[in-house]
Scaffold this active site. Structure first.
Site, short mmCIF file in Angstrom:
data_model
loop_
_atom_site.label_atom_id
_atom_site.label_comp_id
_atom_site.label_asym_id
_atom_site.label_seq_id
_atom_site.Cartn_x
_atom_site.Cartn_y
_atom_site.Cartn_z
N LYS A 57 0.84 -1.20 0.00
CA LYS A 57 0.00 0.00 0.00
C LYS A 57 0.88 1.26 0.00
CE LYS A 57 -3.74 -2.55 2.15
NZ LYS A 57 -4.40 -3.01 3.37
N GLN A 101 -4.23 -1.78 9.73
CA GLN A 101 -4.17 -3.08 9.06
C GLN A 101 -4.77 -4.17 9.95
OE1 GLN A 101 -3.14 -3.68 5.82
NE2 GLN A 101 -3.90 -5.74 6.20
N ASP A 124 -10.94 2.84 4.51
CA ASP A 124 -11.38 1.45 4.32
C ASP A 124 -12.91 1.38 4.23
OD1 ASP A 124 -9.36 -0.42 4.01
OD2 ASP A 124 -8.98 -0.62 6.17
#
Ligand code: NAD
Length: 311
Positions: A57, A101, A124
């Site tokens: 990422k 994460q 997200d």
């Protein structure tokens, strides 16, 4: 531009490159306005897969001119440290997007982590406010993997409107948001959706009736050609490590048995090179969108309904 190769293989890497090219222009426009987008990643794990995902990422951000900030916490640090880190990033005006994460260690309340992120920076799209907005048809950030699937379908010229889509899997990060996107009265939606899950009696009985199958069960090669009707569009979200006789000792396979599905399907995505690259691309997309909203500088964003026209 065609995103289909070898007759019926829908090339996610090619779609991803195309979308990233469009996003680069938006990043440049924001930078010209003095607002270079910035994504913060938080890692509280020693899991090698999580470390790899975070570094992928960060690399993708670098490639596009998005700044990345990284915070790493010991996996056995007190949960409070993670919440303090998120608070600090929430308050930092130079951080536009925040991603913690997953999975976090067992002693950390995962749902509280999702709730702790400022919804305006929740790239997200897992904060309950953003989940609610998605369900209500007023999405702020669409979750990256299902949004990526929507753009893949669009790039292939497959409009779900009026079609029967079967989603295999009901997780909070893929199956449920995928279902919600497909039933919206909006571009890339308007499908009739069946959701299969671990308690579904006969998954094949449903997938055989589908125009579109989206496999997200985390079960290697669960869906094979026998479970599909001719011409079905098959999107494979699964990424599963299985033992293999090679240097690494493993290989990655999807939730679809690619070879037998390819014989029957109208279109099929490969693993790797299908949904995976799109997931990271849509994270970049959400980071650009978050920045644009926060600094109130409108930018063009590629979205459902646009790619098919270019194809
Ligand atoms: P999950 O384990 O949270 O959920 C799996 C879902 O599949 C569950 O809802 C379960 O009910 C259902 N399921 C399990 N076995 C089944 C069966 N035999 N028949 C029907 N349904 C069944 O997994 P997830 O996070 O949703 O991920 C699913 C897969 O997608 C995994 O392989 C994961 O690695 C992959 N994934 C890939 C990306 C990407 O970017 N390519 C992103 C997220 C997840």
């Amino acid at each position: 531009m065609s995103f289909v190769r070898d007759g019926n293989v829908l090339d996610g890497s090619a779609v991803s490159d195309h979308v990233r090219g469009q996003l680069r222009d938006s990043v440049d426009a924001l930078a010209d306005a003095g607002a270079t987008p910035s994504l913060a990643t938080v890692l509280m794990s020693t899991d090698p897969a999580s470390e790899t995902y975070v570094s992928m990422k960060q690399r993708a951000c670098d490639d596009l001119g998005i700044e990345s900030v990284h915070r790493e916490l010991d996996a056995d640090a007190p949960a409070a440290e993670l919440f303090e880190t998120v608070e600090e990033l929430n308050a930092d005006p130079d951080v536009n997007g925040i991603l913690v994460q997953m999975p976090v260690p067992d002693h950390v309340d995962k749902r509280r982590v999702l709730r702790s992120i400022d919804p305006a920076k929740d790239v997200d799209g897992f904060h309950p406010e953003n989940v609610g907005r998605l369900v209500a048809g007023d999405a702020r950030f669409k979750p990256c993997t299902p949004h990526g699937v929507q753009l893949l379908l669009d790039a292939a010229g497959v409009d779900p409107a009026g079609k029967h889509a079967v989603v295999v899997g009901r997780s909070d990060i893929v199956g449920k948001p995928m279902t919600n996107l497909l039933i919206q009265k909006d571009a890339g939606g308007n499908a009739t959706v069946t959701v299969c899950h671990s308690r579904t009696d006969d998954v094949g009985a449903h997938t055989r009736q589908a125009d579109i199958v989206i496999a997200a069960a985390g079960v290697p090669e669960l869906v094979d050609g026998e479970m599909l009707s001719a011409g079905t569009t098959v999107v494979d979200v699964g990424v599963n490590r299985v033992d293999a006789d090679n240097e690494k000792g493993y290989e990655l396979v999807g939730d679809v048995d690619f070879e037998s599905a390819k014989e029957v399907a109208g279109l099929v995505t490969p693993v790797p090179g299908g949904v995976g690259p799109m997931t990271i691309t849509m994270l970049l997309y959400n980071t650009v969108k978050a920045t644009s909203q926060q600094v109130d500088v409108p930018v063009d964003l590629p979205d459902t309904g646009s790619l098919g026209q270019e194809a």
